[in-house]
Write a protein that holds these residues in place. Structure first.
Motif, mmCIF file in Angstrom:
data_model
loop_
_atom_site.group_PDB
_atom_site.id
_atom_site.type_symbol
_atom_site.label_atom_id
_atom_site.label_comp_id
_atom_site.label_asym_id
_atom_site.label_seq_id
_atom_site.Cartn_x
_atom_site.Cartn_y
_atom_site.Cartn_z
ATOM 1 N N MET A 161 -10.780 -0.126 3.797
ATOM 2 C CA MET A 161 -9.385 -0.181 4.167
ATOM 3 C C MET A 161 -9.138 -1.520 4.876
ATOM 4 N N LEU A 162 -8.026 -2.177 4.482
ATOM 5 C CA LEU A 162 -7.670 -3.468 5.061
ATOM 6 C C LEU A 162 -6.409 -3.347 5.905
ATOM 7 N N GLU A 163 -6.332 -4.198 6.904
ATOM 8 C CA GLU A 163 -5.144 -4.256 7.760
ATOM 9 C C GLU A 163 -4.267 -5.418 7.328
ATOM 10 N N PHE A 164 -2.986 -5.138 7.098
ATOM 11 C CA PHE A 164 -2.008 -6.152 6.761
ATOM 12 C C PHE A 164 -0.923 -6.137 7.828
ATOM 13 N N THR A 165 -0.689 -7.280 8.454
ATOM 14 C CA THR A 165 0.376 -7.381 9.441
ATOM 15 C C THR A 165 1.491 -8.210 8.824
ATOM 16 N N LEU A 166 2.684 -7.644 8.805
ATOM 17 C CA LEU A 166 3.838 -8.244 8.142
ATOM 18 C C LEU A 166 4.759 -8.881 9.175
ATOM 19 N N TYR A 167 5.207 -10.109 8.876
ATOM 20 C CA TYR A 167 6.095 -10.866 9.759
ATOM 21 C C TYR A 167 7.286 -11.384 8.966
ATOM 22 N N THR A 214 2.526 -3.146 10.799
ATOM 23 C CA THR A 214 1.118 -3.250 10.453
ATOM 24 C C THR A 214 0.788 -2.100 9.525
ATOM 25 N N LEU A 215 0.167 -2.435 8.397
ATOM 26 C CA LEU A 215 -0.165 -1.453 7.372
ATOM 27 C C LEU A 215 -1.669 -1.419 7.159
ATOM 28 N N TYR A 216 -2.195 -0.244 6.880
ATOM 29 C CA TYR A 216 -3.613 -0.080 6.564
ATOM 30 C C TYR A 216 -3.684 0.448 5.136
ATOM 31 N N LEU A 217 -4.195 -0.405 4.237
ATOM 32 C CA LEU A 217 -4.162 -0.081 2.815
ATOM 33 C C LEU A 217 -5.547 -0.170 2.191
ATOM 34 N N GLY A 218 -5.817 0.779 1.315
ATOM 35 C CA GLY A 218 -7.028 0.747 0.516
ATOM 36 C C GLY A 218 -6.732 0.091 -0.822
ATOM 37 N N ASP A 219 -7.761 -0.206 -1.581
ATOM 38 C CA ASP A 219 -7.616 -0.852 -2.880
ATOM 39 C C ASP A 219 -6.707 -0.027 -3.788
ATOM 40 N N GLY A 220 -5.658 -0.655 -4.309
ATOM 41 C CA GLY A 220 -4.744 -0.007 -5.233
ATOM 42 C C GLY A 220 -3.691 0.879 -4.585
ATOM 43 N N SER A 221 -3.671 0.963 -3.266
ATOM 44 C CA SER A 221 -2.675 1.815 -2.612
ATOM 45 C C SER A 221 -1.345 1.090 -2.457
ATOM 46 N N CYS A 222 -0.292 1.854 -2.199
ATOM 47 C CA CYS A 222 1.061 1.308 -2.085
ATOM 48 C C CYS A 222 1.680 1.729 -0.759
ATOM 49 N N GLN A 223 2.613 0.936 -0.305
ATOM 50 C CA GLN A 223 3.347 1.245 0.921
ATOM 51 C C GLN A 223 4.753 0.678 0.802
ATOM 52 N N THR A 224 5.739 1.398 1.299
ATOM 53 C CA THR A 224 7.113 0.930 1.325
ATOM 54 C C THR A 224 7.484 0.590 2.758
ATOM 55 N N VAL A 225 8.115 -0.578 2.931
ATOM 56 C CA VAL A 225 8.553 -1.015 4.260
ATOM 57 C C VAL A 225 10.024 -1.395 4.162
ATOM 58 N N GLY A 230 -8.936 -13.673 0.992
ATOM 59 C CA GLY A 230 -8.957 -13.422 -0.441
ATOM 60 C C GLY A 230 -8.172 -12.191 -0.874
ATOM 61 N N THR A 231 -7.310 -11.697 -0.023
ATOM 62 C CA THR A 231 -6.508 -10.538 -0.404
ATOM 63 C C THR A 231 -5.216 -10.993 -1.059
ATOM 64 N N SER A 232 -4.580 -10.093 -1.780
ATOM 65 C CA SER A 232 -3.296 -10.393 -2.372
ATOM 66 C C SER A 232 -2.432 -9.141 -2.340
ATOM 67 N N VAL A 233 -1.144 -9.344 -2.417
ATOM 68 C CA VAL A 233 -0.195 -8.236 -2.461
ATOM 69 C C VAL A 233 0.822 -8.526 -3.556
ATOM 70 N N THR A 234 1.426 -7.472 -4.053
ATOM 71 C CA THR A 234 2.540 -7.599 -4.981
ATOM 72 C C THR A 234 3.752 -7.006 -4.301
#
Length: 61
Positions: A1-7, A20-31, A54-58
């Protein structure tokens, strides 16, 4: 699980913390970023920092 902090980028002030979102590979989140829409273009300029290189988001609007 990775931590993503959005600004939200703001060239005239300090950047705003969004979430701040905690996402696993292939998971989705709505903000909901409606309250961060600003400026003459009426858009929220967002970026993220990740707990791992080396992470990426769509993003869908």
């Amino acid at each position: 699980m990775l931590e993503f902090t959005l600004y939200e980028y703001d060239p005239d002030n300090a950047d705003d913390y969004v979430d701040t979102l905690y996402l696993g590979d292939g998971s989705c989140q709505t903000v909901n970023v409606a309250k961060f829409v600003d400026g003459s273009n009426k858009k929220a300029e967002l970026y993220y920092k990740s707990s791992s290189d080396g992470t990426s988001v769509t993003v869908y609007d």
